[in-house]
Write a protein that holds these residues in place. Structure first.
Motif, PDB file in Angstrom:
ATOM      1  N   PHE A 202       0.817  -1.210   0.000  1.00 21.40           N
ATOM      2  CA  PHE A 202       0.000   0.000   0.000  1.00 21.40           C
ATOM      3  C   PHE A 202       0.856   1.268   0.000  1.00 21.40           C
ATOM      4  O   PHE A 202       0.463   2.285  -0.571  1.00 21.40           O
ATOM      5  N   LYS A 203       1.999   1.200   0.639  1.00 17.24           N
ATOM      6  CA  LYS A 203       2.880   2.371   0.712  1.00 17.24           C
ATOM      7  C   LYS A 203       3.267   2.847  -0.680  1.00 17.24           C
ATOM      8  O   LYS A 203       3.361   4.052  -0.940  1.00 17.24           O
ATOM      9  N   THR A 204       3.473   1.912  -1.595  1.00 15.59           N
ATOM     10  CA  THR A 204       3.852   2.293  -2.960  1.00 15.59           C
ATOM     11  C   THR A 204       2.676   2.908  -3.708  1.00 15.59           C
ATOM     12  O   THR A 204       2.868   3.554  -4.740  1.00 15.59           O
ATOM     13  N   ALA A 205       1.454   2.697  -3.197  1.00 16.70           N
ATOM     14  CA  ALA A 205       0.256   3.252  -3.843  1.00 16.70           C
ATOM     15  C   ALA A 205      -0.086   4.641  -3.318  1.00 16.70           C
ATOM     16  O   ALA A 205      -0.966   5.307  -3.877  1.00 16.70           O
ATOM     17  N   LYS A 206       0.586   5.098  -2.272  1.00 21.59           N
ATOM     18  CA  LYS A 206       0.248   6.405  -1.701  1.00 21.59           C
ATOM     19  C   LYS A 206       0.372   7.543  -2.719  1.00 21.59           C
ATOM     20  O   LYS A 206      -0.529   8.403  -2.793  1.00 21.59           O
ATOM     21  N   PRO A 207       1.465   7.630  -3.519  1.00 22.85           N
ATOM     22  CA  PRO A 207       1.524   8.718  -4.520  1.00 22.85           C
ATOM     23  C   PRO A 207       0.350   8.674  -5.498  1.00 22.85           C
ATOM     24  O   PRO A 207      -0.126   9.718  -5.937  1.00 22.85           O
ATOM     25  N   PHE A 208      -0.109   7.485  -5.838  1.00 21.23           N
ATOM     26  CA  PHE A 208      -1.272   7.311  -6.716  1.00 21.23           C
ATOM     27  C   PHE A 208      -2.519   7.903  -6.065  1.00 21.23           C
ATOM     28  O   PHE A 208      -3.279   8.640  -6.698  1.00 21.23           O
ATOM     29  N   LEU A 209      -2.719   7.592  -4.784  1.00 24.52           N
ATOM     30  CA  LEU A 209      -3.882   8.111  -4.069  1.00 24.52           C
ATOM     31  C   LEU A 209      -3.784   9.625  -3.891  1.00 24.52           C
ATOM     32  O   LEU A 209      -4.790  10.333  -4.009  1.00 24.52           O
ATOM     33  N   ASP A 210      -2.589  10.116  -3.602  1.00 21.88           N
ATOM     34  CA  ASP A 210      -2.395  11.564  -3.465  1.00 21.88           C
ATOM     35  C   ASP A 210      -2.782  12.276  -4.761  1.00 21.88           C
ATOM     36  O   ASP A 210      -3.385  13.356  -4.738  1.00 21.88           O
ATOM     37  N   TYR A 211      -2.412  11.687  -5.870  1.00 27.26           N
ATOM     38  CA  TYR A 211      -2.700  12.257  -7.191  1.00 27.26           C
ATOM     39  C   TYR A 211      -4.213  12.366  -7.406  1.00 27.26           C
ATOM     40  O   TYR A 211      -4.726  13.403  -7.847  1.00 27.26           O
ATOM     41  N   ILE A 212      -4.930  11.292  -7.077  1.00 22.12           N
ATOM     42  CA  ILE A 212      -6.376  11.281  -7.242  1.00 22.12           C
ATOM     43  C   ILE A 212      -7.050  12.235  -6.256  1.00 22.12           C
ATOM     44  O   ILE A 212      -7.944  13.011  -6.623  1.00 22.12           O
ATOM     45  N   ASN A 213      -6.614  12.191  -5.000  1.00 20.35           N
ATOM     46  CA  ASN A 213      -7.252  13.024  -3.983  1.00 20.35           C
ATOM     47  C   ASN A 213      -7.014  14.511  -4.225  1.00 20.35           C
ATOM     48  O   ASN A 213      -7.843  15.349  -3.849  1.00 20.35           O
ATOM     49  N   ARG A 214      -5.900  14.838  -4.850  1.00 19.69           N
ATOM     50  CA  ARG A 214      -5.658  16.229  -5.225  1.00 19.69           C
ATOM     51  C   ARG A 214      -6.725  16.691  -6.219  1.00 19.69           C
ATOM     52  O   ARG A 214      -7.262  17.802  -6.106  1.00 19.69           O
ATOM     53  N   ALA A 215      -7.060  15.824  -7.165  1.00 17.47           N
ATOM     54  CA  ALA A 215      -8.113  16.145  -8.143  1.00 17.47           C
ATOM     55  C   ALA A 215      -9.477  16.225  -7.473  1.00 17.47           C
ATOM     56  O   ALA A 215     -10.311  17.070  -7.830  1.00 17.47           O
ATOM     57  N   ILE A 216      -9.716  15.358  -6.505  1.00 22.05           N
ATOM     58  CA  ILE A 216     -10.987  15.386  -5.779  1.00 22.05           C
ATOM     59  C   ILE A 216     -11.113  16.682  -4.983  1.00 22.05           C
ATOM     60  O   ILE A 216     -12.159  17.340  -4.995  1.00 22.05           O
ATOM     61  N   ASP A 217     -10.038  17.063  -4.289  1.00 18.61           N
ATOM     62  CA  ASP A 217     -10.049  18.317  -3.530  1.00 18.61           C
ATOM     63  C   ASP A 217     -10.316  19.512  -4.446  1.00 18.61           C
ATOM     64  O   ASP A 217     -11.120  20.398  -4.124  1.00 18.61           O
ATOM     65  N   TYR A 218      -9.644  19.529  -5.584  1.00 20.70           N
ATOM     66  CA  TYR A 218      -9.815  20.635  -6.535  1.00 20.70           C
ATOM     67  C   TYR A 218     -11.264  20.702  -7.018  1.00 20.70           C
ATOM     68  O   TYR A 218     -11.861  21.782  -7.093  1.00 20.70           O
ATOM     69  N   THR A 219     -11.823  19.549  -7.341  1.00 14.54           N
ATOM     70  CA  THR A 219     -13.193  19.501  -7.859  1.00 14.54           C
ATOM     71  C   THR A 219     -14.196  19.949  -6.798  1.00 14.54           C
ATOM     72  O   THR A 219     -15.164  20.653  -7.102  1.00 14.54           O
ATOM     73  N   MET A 220     -13.964  19.544  -5.556  1.00 12.84           N
ATOM     74  CA  MET A 220     -14.844  19.965  -4.473  1.00 12.84           C
ATOM     75  C   MET A 220     -14.823  21.482  -4.318  1.00 12.84           C
ATOM     76  O   MET A 220     -15.864  22.124  -4.128  1.00 12.84           O
ATOM     77  N   GLU A 221     -13.621  22.059  -4.380  1.00 13.74           N
ATOM     78  CA  GLU A 221     -13.478  23.501  -4.194  1.00 13.74           C
ATOM     79  C   GLU A 221     -13.981  24.283  -5.400  1.00 13.74           C
ATOM     80  O   GLU A 221     -14.660  25.310  -5.256  1.00 13.74           O
ATOM     81  N   GLU A 222     -13.666  23.794  -6.596  1.00 21.52           N
ATOM     82  CA  GLU A 222     -13.978  24.530  -7.818  1.00 21.52           C
ATOM     83  C   GLU A 222     -15.452  24.425  -8.212  1.00 21.52           C
ATOM     84  O   GLU A 222     -16.066  25.401  -8.652  1.00 21.52           O
ATOM     85  N   TYR A 223     -16.013  23.219  -8.054  1.00 23.88           N
ATOM     86  CA  TYR A 223     -17.366  22.984  -8.536  1.00 23.88           C
ATOM     87  C   TYR A 223     -18.371  22.683  -7.414  1.00 23.88           C
ATOM     88  O   TYR A 223     -19.551  22.449  -7.686  1.00 23.88           O
ATOM     89  N   GLY A 224     -17.895  22.680  -6.196  1.00 24.36           N
ATOM     90  CA  GLY A 224     -18.791  22.404  -5.077  1.00 24.36           C
ATOM     91  C   GLY A 224     -19.288  20.979  -5.048  1.00 24.36           C
ATOM     92  O   GLY A 224     -20.367  20.698  -4.522  1.00 24.36           O
ATOM     93  N   LEU A 225     -18.491  20.063  -5.592  1.00 25.20           N
ATOM     94  CA  LEU A 225     -18.888  18.662  -5.633  1.00 25.20           C
ATOM     95  C   LEU A 225     -18.936  18.108  -4.216  1.00 25.20           C
ATOM     96  O   LEU A 225     -18.024  18.314  -3.418  1.00 25.20           O
ATOM     97  N   LYS A 226     -20.013  17.407  -3.891  1.00 19.69           N
ATOM     98  CA  LYS A 226     -20.155  16.785  -2.576  1.00 19.69           C
ATOM     99  C   LYS A 226     -20.415  15.301  -2.733  1.00 19.69           C
ATOM    100  O   LYS A 226     -21.099  14.868  -3.651  1.00 19.69           O
ATOM    101  N   TYR A 227     -19.857  14.527  -1.831  1.00 15.15           N
ATOM    102  CA  TYR A 227     -20.032  13.076  -1.873  1.00 15.15           C
ATOM    103  C   TYR A 227     -21.029  12.649  -0.804  1.00 15.15           C
ATOM    104  O   TYR A 227     -21.161  13.294   0.214  1.00 15.15           O
TER     105      TYR A 227
END
Length: 227
Positions: A202-227
């Protein structure tokens, strides 16, 4: 581990309420063993991913009871134990680490014990941001994929056959851009379970998750996306 697998195998052959109720103590014992594994895995993951701090076992684990509205086979119980370890817990909408112990017979997860990282479903707005990041990132996503543990691979089951609209079909990273879901998966040997080894994968997958979560954070802030 054997306690978990023994119960799941028995449940597989007796997937009904009468049997389950009469073996409730066996279920509680198996669940307790699984929760202990998840607790140990949480401790390991927190050592390299501080976004998981504050997340507890109950925030990660799933109920064994199926929602009968969506049960195609009519069976009331899942034949696996699973946990999704993510920032804010399994319902947060963030990508995370998935740990699964099962028999490989369920309609939802027709495979044995396995690992996954990411999100099985990627929101369209997030998907657009990820594709743009990959196209403009100068190979940063490719380097992340090449740094994964060998047992992890990209899930390309729903990959597009053609480049999505607006993206160069001859671009160097077009095969990544064609992905519809950003998720990694891998198997592990449940007969020789090693939580520390799983955490290292899982440790090797952390950069992958960081990459995705950065996009999720941006989308939440930019478009008000809520889960």
């Amino acid at each position: 581990m054997e306690t978990i697998l023994k119960f799941i195998r028995q449940l597989e052959n007796n997937n009904n309420k009468v049997w389950f109720d009469s073996h409730k103590n066996d279920y509680l014992e198996a669940r307790s063993h699984f929760n202990s594994l998840v607790e140990r895995l949480l401790e390991c993951i927190i050592s390299f991913d501080d976004t998981i701090k504050g997340v507890g076992v109950n925030d990660c684990t799933y109920r064994i009871y199926k929602d009968m509205r969506f049960s195609k086979d009519g069976m009331p119980y899942k034949t696996h134990f699973g946990a999704f370890i993510a920032k804010g817990g399994r319902k947060s909408g963030y990508s995370g680490y998935y740990f699964h112990i099962g028999t490989g017979s369920g309609e939802d997860y027709p495979c044995k014990s396995f690992l996954a990282a990411g999100n099985y479903y990627t929101e369209p707005a997030v998907l657009r941001v990820l594709r743009e990041d990959i196209e403009l990132g100068g190979g940063d996503f490719d380097r992340i994929i090449k740094g994964l543990h060998p047992s992890l691979s990209l899930d390309d089951d729903q990959k597009l056959k053609r480049a999505p609209k607006g993206f160069d079909p001859d671009g160097p990273y077009i095969e990544y851009i064609k992905l519809k879901n950003f998720c990694l998966s891998g198997r592990f040997d449940d007969s020789a379970l090693d939580i520390s080894q799983i955490a290292e994968i899982f440790k090797t997958a952390k950069p992958f998750l960081d990459y995705i979560n950065r996009a999720i954070d941006y989308t939440m802030e930019e478009y008000g996306l809520k889960y």
